[in-house]
Design a protein around this motif. Structure first.
Motif, short mmCIF file in Angstrom:
data_model
loop_
_atom_site.label_atom_id
_atom_site.label_comp_id
_atom_site.label_asym_id
_atom_site.label_seq_id
_atom_site.Cartn_x
_atom_site.Cartn_y
_atom_site.Cartn_z
N PRO A 78 -26.32 19.38 7.79
CA PRO A 78 -25.93 18.19 7.03
C PRO A 78 -24.57 17.67 7.48
N GLY A 79 -24.49 16.39 7.68
CA GLY A 79 -23.23 15.76 8.05
C GLY A 79 -22.98 15.71 9.55
N ALA A 80 -23.82 16.37 10.36
CA ALA A 80 -23.58 16.40 11.80
C ALA A 80 -23.78 15.02 12.43
N ALA A 81 -24.82 14.31 12.01
CA ALA A 81 -25.08 12.99 12.59
C ALA A 81 -23.97 12.01 12.21
N GLU A 82 -23.51 12.07 10.98
CA GLU A 82 -22.46 11.17 10.54
C GLU A 82 -21.15 11.44 11.29
N ALA A 83 -20.94 12.66 11.72
CA ALA A 83 -19.70 13.01 12.40
C ALA A 83 -19.63 12.39 13.80
N ILE A 84 -20.78 12.15 14.44
CA ILE A 84 -20.75 11.60 15.79
C ILE A 84 -21.23 10.16 15.85
N CYS A 85 -21.72 9.60 14.80
CA CYS A 85 -22.29 8.27 14.79
C CYS A 85 -21.21 7.24 14.46
N ARG A 86 -21.10 6.18 15.28
CA ARG A 86 -20.13 5.12 15.01
C ARG A 86 -20.62 4.18 13.93
N TYR A 87 -21.91 4.06 13.80
CA TYR A 87 -22.47 3.15 12.81
C TYR A 87 -22.35 3.77 11.43
#
Length: 92
Positions: A78-87
């Motif tokens: 959880p939270g891994a995608a948000e950590a690398i996503c600019r959008y």
């Protein structure tokens, strides 16, 4: 080169009969036939050993690859995608 070796073996009657028949059929002496058979068999055993080693190495590498693929396809924490996503989705 190593000195020639002498080997004395006892053959059962069935194998002795087969060897006698093979000498008549091939025109070779019994000792020549036995040396050829032993050489061929040793070559086969050696090749089989190499093939077995190579197959085991391939299996080990495939297991490693499967582990890497499994890690790559695993759900991200959880939270891994948000950590690398600019959008960043806006709130509606």
């Amino acid at each position: 080169m190593a000195a020639p070796q002498t080997l004395t073996i006892s053959l059962g009657s069935g194998l002795a009969d087969r060897l006698a028949a093979a000498t008549k059929q091939s025109g070779l002496t019994a000792s020549d036939l036995v040396v050829r058979a032993l050489t061929d068999h040793l070559d086969g055993v050696t090749a089989y050993g190499r093939i077995t080693d190579e197959v085991n190495a391939v299996k080990d590498h495939l297991a490693t690859l499967a582990g890497l693929v499994g890690e790559a396809l695993a759900e991200p924490p959880p939270g891994a995608a948000e950590a690398i996503c600019r959008y960043k989705p806006g709130s509606a």
